[in-house]
Scaffold this motif. Structure first.
Motif, mmCIF file in Angstrom:
data_model
loop_
_atom_site.group_PDB
_atom_site.id
_atom_site.type_symbol
_atom_site.label_atom_id
_atom_site.label_comp_id
_atom_site.label_asym_id
_atom_site.label_seq_id
_atom_site.Cartn_x
_atom_site.Cartn_y
_atom_site.Cartn_z
ATOM 1 N N THR A 6 14.131 -4.712 9.887
ATOM 2 C CA THR A 6 14.423 -3.326 10.255
ATOM 3 C C THR A 6 13.289 -2.403 9.832
ATOM 4 O OG1 THR A 6 16.773 -3.775 9.985
ATOM 5 C CG2 THR A 6 16.115 -1.468 10.095
ATOM 6 N N SER A 7 12.779 -2.609 8.613
ATOM 7 C CA SER A 7 11.651 -1.816 8.144
ATOM 8 C C SER A 7 10.445 -1.985 9.050
ATOM 9 C CB SER A 7 11.284 -2.226 6.710
ATOM 10 O OG SER A 7 10.033 -1.691 6.333
ATOM 11 N N GLY A 8 10.178 -3.225 9.463
ATOM 12 C CA GLY A 8 9.047 -3.459 10.354
ATOM 13 C C GLY A 8 9.172 -2.711 11.661
ATOM 14 N N ALA A 9 10.399 -2.681 12.208
ATOM 15 C CA ALA A 9 10.623 -1.963 13.461
ATOM 16 C C ALA A 9 10.491 -0.458 13.277
ATOM 17 C CB ALA A 9 11.996 -2.310 14.019
ATOM 18 N N VAL A 10 11.098 0.062 12.211
ATOM 19 C CA VAL A 10 11.100 1.511 11.977
ATOM 20 C C VAL A 10 9.685 2.022 11.704
ATOM 21 C CG1 VAL A 10 11.820 3.315 10.352
ATOM 22 C CG2 VAL A 10 13.495 1.650 11.204
ATOM 23 N N PHE A 11 9.007 1.428 10.735
ATOM 24 C CA PHE A 11 7.700 1.955 10.347
ATOM 25 C C PHE A 11 6.590 1.470 11.276
ATOM 26 C CE2 PHE A 11 10.242 2.513 6.501
ATOM 27 C CZ PHE A 11 9.996 3.858 6.255
ATOM 28 N N GLY A 12 6.790 0.341 11.940
ATOM 29 C CA GLY A 12 5.851 -0.047 12.985
ATOM 30 C C GLY A 12 5.889 0.952 14.133
ATOM 31 N N ARG A 13 7.095 1.337 14.510
ATOM 32 C CA ARG A 13 7.235 2.324 15.572
ATOM 33 C C ARG A 13 6.601 3.650 15.153
ATOM 34 N NH1 ARG A 13 13.069 4.701 17.715
ATOM 35 N NH2 ARG A 13 12.314 5.660 19.656
ATOM 36 N N ARG A 14 6.828 4.053 13.909
ATOM 37 C CA ARG A 14 6.247 5.319 13.436
ATOM 38 C C ARG A 14 4.723 5.246 13.444
ATOM 39 N NH1 ARG A 14 8.864 9.521 9.598
ATOM 40 N NH2 ARG A 14 10.803 9.835 10.734
ATOM 41 N N LEU A 56 0.838 -1.195 0.000
ATOM 42 C CA LEU A 56 0.000 0.000 0.000
ATOM 43 C C LEU A 56 0.873 1.246 0.000
ATOM 44 C CD1 LEU A 56 -2.570 -1.014 2.765
ATOM 45 C CD2 LEU A 56 -2.716 -1.424 0.293
ATOM 46 N N ARG A 57 0.323 2.311 -0.544
ATOM 47 C CA ARG A 57 1.041 3.581 -0.525
ATOM 48 C C ARG A 57 0.822 4.275 0.813
ATOM 49 N NH1 ARG A 57 1.307 8.174 -5.278
ATOM 50 N NH2 ARG A 57 3.056 9.307 -4.378
ATOM 51 N N ALA A 58 1.928 4.759 1.384
ATOM 52 C CA ALA A 58 1.860 5.465 2.662
ATOM 53 C C ALA A 58 2.878 6.589 2.669
ATOM 54 C CB ALA A 58 2.134 4.505 3.819
ATOM 55 N N ASP A 59 2.692 7.540 3.572
ATOM 56 C CA ASP A 59 3.695 8.580 3.737
ATOM 57 C C ASP A 59 4.751 8.093 4.724
ATOM 58 O OD1 ASP A 59 2.592 8.863 6.288
ATOM 59 O OD2 ASP A 59 1.579 10.752 5.840
ATOM 60 N N THR A 60 5.704 8.927 5.029
ATOM 61 C CA THR A 60 6.804 8.489 5.888
ATOM 62 C C THR A 60 6.386 8.314 7.349
ATOM 63 O OG1 THR A 60 7.518 10.784 6.151
ATOM 64 C CG2 THR A 60 8.590 9.479 4.422
ATOM 65 N N SER A 61 5.166 8.719 7.679
ATOM 66 C CA SER A 61 4.628 8.479 9.014
ATOM 67 C C SER A 61 3.781 7.216 9.066
ATOM 68 C CB SER A 61 3.790 9.682 9.479
ATOM 69 O OG SER A 61 4.597 10.826 9.622
ATOM 70 N N SER A 62 3.819 6.440 7.976
ATOM 71 C CA SER A 62 3.080 5.173 7.860
ATOM 72 C C SER A 62 1.579 5.363 7.717
ATOM 73 C CB SER A 62 3.377 4.246 9.053
ATOM 74 O OG SER A 62 4.718 3.835 9.050
ATOM 75 N N ARG A 63 1.130 6.577 7.404
ATOM 76 C CA ARG A 63 -0.295 6.811 7.177
ATOM 77 C C ARG A 63 -0.659 6.352 5.760
ATOM 78 N NH1 ARG A 63 -0.885 13.076 8.702
ATOM 79 N NH2 ARG A 63 0.795 13.110 7.149
ATOM 80 N N VAL A 64 -1.686 5.516 5.656
ATOM 81 C CA VAL A 64 -2.132 5.014 4.360
ATOM 82 C C VAL A 64 -2.744 6.157 3.551
ATOM 83 C CG1 VAL A 64 -3.677 3.397 3.193
ATOM 84 C CG2 VAL A 64 -2.530 2.721 5.309
ATOM 85 N N LEU A 65 -2.362 6.231 2.274
ATOM 86 C CA LEU A 65 -2.809 7.321 1.406
ATOM 87 C C LEU A 65 -3.826 6.829 0.388
ATOM 88 C CD1 LEU A 65 0.663 8.967 0.669
ATOM 89 C CD2 LEU A 65 -0.949 9.503 2.523
ATOM 90 N N ASP A 66 -4.731 7.737 -0.005
ATOM 91 C CA ASP A 66 -5.678 7.411 -1.068
ATOM 92 C C ASP A 66 -5.110 7.845 -2.416
ATOM 93 O OD1 ASP A 66 -6.049 10.174 -1.317
ATOM 94 O OD2 ASP A 66 -8.007 10.189 -0.338
ATOM 95 N N ALA A 67 -5.930 7.771 -3.456
ATOM 96 C CA ALA A 67 -5.457 8.058 -4.817
ATOM 97 C C ALA A 67 -5.005 9.503 -4.980
ATOM 98 C CB ALA A 67 -6.558 7.730 -5.822
ATOM 99 N N GLU A 68 -5.497 10.403 -4.150
ATOM 100 C CA GLU A 68 -5.101 11.814 -4.226
ATOM 101 C C GLU A 68 -3.902 12.118 -3.329
ATOM 102 O OE1 GLU A 68 -8.571 11.042 -4.188
ATOM 103 O OE2 GLU A 68 -8.289 11.280 -6.357
ATOM 104 N N GLY A 69 -3.398 11.110 -2.641
ATOM 105 C CA GLY A 69 -2.278 11.319 -1.728
ATOM 106 C C GLY A 69 -2.690 11.834 -0.372
#
Length: 489
Positions: free
Chosen positions: A476-484, A435-448
């Motif tokens: 590592t990704s799981g830890a970083v973005f899970g934490r975020r 899924l597309r997400a921002d760097t805070s791990s928030r899921v984005l829609d088609a408009e971002g």
């Protein structure tokens, strides 16, 4: 008719692997009431994380910086751990993906890699240097680490999940095992579920964190997205990653992101009777010693460069190459010189599939391969080796075999009997599309635009990997973005 159960919490985490637990820890330390819904029953939980070796790729400046993070080990005093700066980590991500990695996500992954692991260490998770997997002895008797990867969870994937679970229970996080999330509703948001007893319900929350893995355990989705033939791949890890939450998230307005047409896949024991989802042997069915030998297909022909790079940068790519061969099978070949250097936990594990022969012809007979073809391949390879270049397994030594395809490093002649052939097929680990997400791990829609209260981490996060993968970067990704995710949920 059974009554539906309704409940509410602050944060629902879907999936109880490394990424999901990381999100749960981060939310709980902010005082949130957290519920983890895990599809697997207690004896089948942990997602793919349980099946890993526990390796984590982190940026660092050498052993001295990491000493307080690691379990004590008397070998530290005779170890050489080259620095692995953030610039090198970033370069490796770009190299193995052909530049198709999302730069913003990569910057966060690299920049927070060590800090996220230290944060987990502070919650009771333990780490060690992976001598048996990532170091070779040099002429001075030192243990020299290679390939940018040295740190792993104490106890491997099994230890990782055990320690995550203990930390979660200590923090008061509720874990419901054997609970499959059915639908993701943006009203709230909330999720509907069904448990192993057949009960159904709805959980309303302020935030939902999706950490339920990819679609690698669904043969039809593999065929649809990865291509014909992928339905034949062996599922290395959990059989529960069937893409349910990816489908639910897309229906709720999320958009796909990253490379849905490629995956992490490795050389995997082809003839072992229990070579899918084996919770006892887990990753021991991997066969990653190929840089020391040669790999041939069922026609007795080499088809890849076994020494193109350190194993950490090629192993997740070569499963697909094997699947593309006739019958989806290949053989890793070693002689009496190289066989003792293979990792014990992989090549000497109980039930390891292997063919032996005192001659190449005898070996070929056991493999079911034409003897003349195999002999010709081996003899041409041996004759092409630049033997004036010293062999050094801890560096890319440039000791090449000038055949087609070449072997760029670590070319060792296969000439001393007895000979060994390990049959391998493609073992799929996880899919790269998500899924597309921002760097805070928030899921984005088609408009971002962020979907309210919806977060994603782990293998469901798209954009980091494509075509290939640098070893250890998934956990590592799981830890970083899970934490975020948990820090905002």
């Amino acid at each position: 008719m059974q009554e539906e159960i309704e409940s509410s919490v602050d944060v629902v985490v879907v999936g109880g692997g490394n990424a999901g637990f990381s999100a749960a820890h981060a939310a709980a330390e902010r005082g949130r009431r957290v519920l983890v819904l895990e599809k697997g029953e207690a004896g089948l939980a942990g997602g793919n994380s349980y099946f890993t070796a526990g390796a984590v790729r982190i940026a660092h400046h050498g052993l001295e910086e990491l000493s307080d993070l690691l379990d004590p080990d008397e070998r530290h005093g005779v170890s050489v751990l080259p620095p692995y700066p953030a610039e090198q980590f970033s370069a490796d991500m770009a190299k193995v993906t052909g530049g198709r990695n999302d730069p913003a996500l990569t910057e966060v992954l690299v920049g927070e890699s060590q800090d996220a692991i230290r944060w987990l260490h502070g919650k009771g998770l333990r780490y060690r240097l992976m001598y048996e997997r990532q170091a070779y002895p040099d002429a001075q008797g030192r243990q020299v680490f290679w390939g940018g990867l040295a740190v792993g969870s104490t106890g491997g994937g099994k230890g990782l999940i055990e320690q995550h679970t203990e930390a979660a229970e200590k923090a008061g996080i509720e874990i419901r095992y054997g609970t499959r999330v059915l639908d993701l509703l943006t009203d709230g948001p909330c999720v509907t579920w069904r448990d192993a007893a057949g009960r159904t319900g709805t959980v309303r929350a302020k935030s939902v964190v999706l950490a339920a893995g990819g679609f690698e355990a669904d043969a039809e989705l593999r065929r649809r997205h990865l291509g014909p033939g992928w339905e034949l791949a062996k599922v290395r890890g959990t059989p529960l990653n069937t893409g349910d939450m990816l489908t639910a998230a897309l229906a709720a307005g999320a958009v796909p992101y990253g490379d849905w047409g490629s995956c992490h896949s490795v050389a995997w024991d082809a003839w072992h009777a229990e070579n899918e989802g084996n919770r006892e042997l887990t990753n021991q069915l991997t066969r990653s010693g190929y840089p020391l030998g040669i790999v041939v297909n069922s026609r007795g022909e080499r088809f890849l460069d076994e020494g193109a790079d350190f194993r950490n940068y090629t192993y997740a790519l070569y499963g697909a190459r094997i699947l593309a061969q006739p019958g989806g099978i290949a053989f890793q070949i070693f002689d009496a010189t190289t066989r003792p250097q293979l990792r014990t936990e992989e090549y000497d594990m109980p039930g390891a599939s292997v063919v032996t022969g005192s001659t190449l012809a005898e070996l070929a007979a056991g493999m079911g391969v034409d003897a003349a073809a195999l002999t010709r391949t081996v003899e041409e390879f041996n004759a092409s080796i630049d033997r004036d270049v010293p062999l050094d397994l801890a560096v890319k030594d440039g000791r090449s075999a000038r055949v087609d395809p070449p072997k760029s490093n670590w070319a060792i002649p296969c000439e001393t009997p007895p000979f060994y052939a390990f049959p391998v097929t493609c073992g799929i680990t996880f899919t790269f599309g998500g899924l597309r997400a921002d760097t805070s791990s928030r899921v984005l829609d088609a408009e971002g635009t962020p979907l309210p209260g919806l977060f994603v981490c782990g293998e469901m996060l798209g954009g980091l990997f494509s075509g290939n993968y640098p070893g250890g970067s998934g956990l590592t990704s799981g830890a970083v973005f899970g934490r975020r995710a948990g820090s905002l949920a």
